[in-house]
Design a protein around this motif. Structure first.
Motif, PDB file in Angstrom:
ATOM      1  N   ALA A   4       0.800  -1.265  -0.113  1.00 28.62           N
ATOM      2  CA  ALA A   4      -0.018  -0.048   0.031  1.00 28.62           C
ATOM      3  C   ALA A   4       0.957   1.205   0.152  1.00 28.62           C
ATOM      4  O   ALA A   4       2.213   1.214   0.471  1.00 28.62           O
ATOM      5  CB  ALA A   4      -0.936  -0.095   1.298  1.00 28.62           C
ATOM      6  N   SER A   5       0.462   2.013  -0.409  1.00 25.23           N
ATOM      7  CA  SER A   5       1.059   3.537  -0.495  1.00 25.23           C
ATOM      8  C   SER A   5       0.302   4.510   0.487  1.00 25.23           C
ATOM      9  O   SER A   5      -1.078   4.433   0.857  1.00 25.23           O
ATOM     10  CB  SER A   5       1.282   4.031  -1.861  1.00 25.23           C
ATOM     11  N   ILE A   6       1.224   5.574   0.708  1.00 20.88           N
ATOM     12  CA  ILE A   6       0.544   6.697   1.652  1.00 20.88           C
ATOM     13  C   ILE A   6       0.436   7.882   0.703  1.00 20.88           C
ATOM     14  O   ILE A   6       1.288   8.246   0.218  1.00 20.88           O
ATOM     15  CB  ILE A   6       1.551   7.025   2.826  1.00 20.88           C
ATOM     16  N   THR A   7      -0.793   8.267   0.854  1.00 17.99           N
ATOM     17  CA  THR A   7      -1.107   9.778   0.038  1.00 17.99           C
ATOM     18  C   THR A   7      -1.536  10.587   0.996  1.00 17.99           C
ATOM     19  O   THR A   7      -2.117  10.585   2.027  1.00 17.99           O
ATOM     20  CB  THR A   7      -2.272   9.376  -0.965  1.00 17.99           C
ATOM     21  N   THR A   8      -0.659  12.003   0.971  1.00 18.27           N
ATOM     22  CA  THR A   8      -1.336  12.787   2.038  1.00 18.27           C
ATOM     23  C   THR A   8      -2.196  13.858   1.257  1.00 18.27           C
ATOM     24  O   THR A   8      -2.152  14.398   0.035  1.00 18.27           O
ATOM     25  CB  THR A   8       0.163  14.002   2.067  1.00 18.27           C
ATOM     26  N   GLN A  81       2.786   7.171  12.067  1.00 22.03           N
ATOM     27  CA  GLN A  81       3.479   5.963  12.329  1.00 22.03           C
ATOM     28  C   GLN A  81       2.697   4.545  11.800  1.00 22.03           C
ATOM     29  O   GLN A  81       3.219   3.719  11.369  1.00 22.03           O
ATOM     30  CB  GLN A  81       4.086   5.918  13.877  1.00 22.03           C
ATOM     31  N   GLU A  82       1.476   4.936  12.115  1.00 20.02           N
ATOM     32  CA  GLU A  82       0.629   3.628  12.029  1.00 20.02           C
ATOM     33  C   GLU A  82       0.397   3.524  10.397  1.00 20.02           C
ATOM     34  O   GLU A  82       0.649   2.395   9.908  1.00 20.02           O
ATOM     35  CB  GLU A  82      -0.804   3.712  12.511  1.00 20.02           C
ATOM     36  N   ALA A  83       0.373   4.611   9.728  1.00 21.25           N
ATOM     37  CA  ALA A  83       0.054   4.747   8.405  1.00 21.25           C
ATOM     38  C   ALA A  83       1.196   4.051   7.577  1.00 21.25           C
ATOM     39  O   ALA A  83       1.501   3.089   6.693  1.00 21.25           O
ATOM     40  CB  ALA A  83      -0.048   5.956   7.691  1.00 21.25           C
ATOM     41  N   GLN A  88       3.772  -0.542   4.718  1.00 20.43           N
ATOM     42  CA  GLN A  88       4.787  -2.001   4.473  1.00 20.43           C
ATOM     43  C   GLN A  88       4.027  -3.200   4.417  1.00 20.43           C
ATOM     44  O   GLN A  88       4.751  -4.368   3.814  1.00 20.43           O
ATOM     45  CB  GLN A  88       5.827  -1.849   5.663  1.00 20.43           C
ATOM     46  N   LEU A  89       2.939  -3.334   4.979  1.00 21.25           N
ATOM     47  CA  LEU A  89       2.255  -4.639   4.594  1.00 21.25           C
ATOM     48  C   LEU A  89       1.938  -5.147   3.193  1.00 21.25           C
ATOM     49  O   LEU A  89       1.677  -3.991   2.207  1.00 21.25           O
ATOM     50  CB  LEU A  89       1.072  -4.937   5.314  1.00 21.25           C
ATOM     51  N   GLU A  90       2.140  -6.476   2.837  1.00 22.58           N
ATOM     52  CA  GLU A  90       1.897  -6.986   1.545  1.00 22.58           C
ATOM     53  C   GLU A  90       0.730  -7.893   1.535  1.00 22.58           C
ATOM     54  O   GLU A  90       0.612  -8.855   2.676  1.00 22.58           O
ATOM     55  CB  GLU A  90       2.973  -7.604   0.910  1.00 22.58           C
TER      56      GLU A  90
END
Length: 93
Positions: A4-8, A81-83, A88-90
């Motif tokens: 997954a990716s993080i989008t701001t 931090q949670e995000a 990192q999970l697959e």
């Protein structure tokens, strides 16, 4: 499988004209917008929204820090931090 990716999100939801009326959109740091399709649920510190990503042409779940925690550095740090850990999970699906 892709992680997954993080989008701001860079601003509050806005409303833009569309062929079928006006739709709420959420601007992101990548210069794109996500279409806000409503709330899926709430927790102690956040809200999960159903959004549509036009560039990916699919619906996603987006977790947002609740308004009452905005401006609280500890809450924001824990949320980020949670995000980062979640990103990192697959998952095979």
């Amino acid at each position: 499988p892709k992680a997954a990716s993080i989008t701001t999100v860079v601003g509050p939801a806005q409303h833009r004209p569309a062929a079928d009326g006006v739709v709420p959109v959420i601007p992101t740091s990548e210069g794109e917008v996500l279409v806000d399709r409503g709330e899926l649920g709430t927790g102690g510190t956040s809200v999960v929204k159903r959004v549509y990503d036009p560039s990916l042409r699919r619906e996603l779940a987006m977790k947002v820090l609740s308004d009452r925690f905005l401006g609280q550095p500890r809450a924001l740090t824990a949320f980020v931090q949670e995000a980062e850990i979640t990103a990192q999970l697959e998952h095979p699906n």
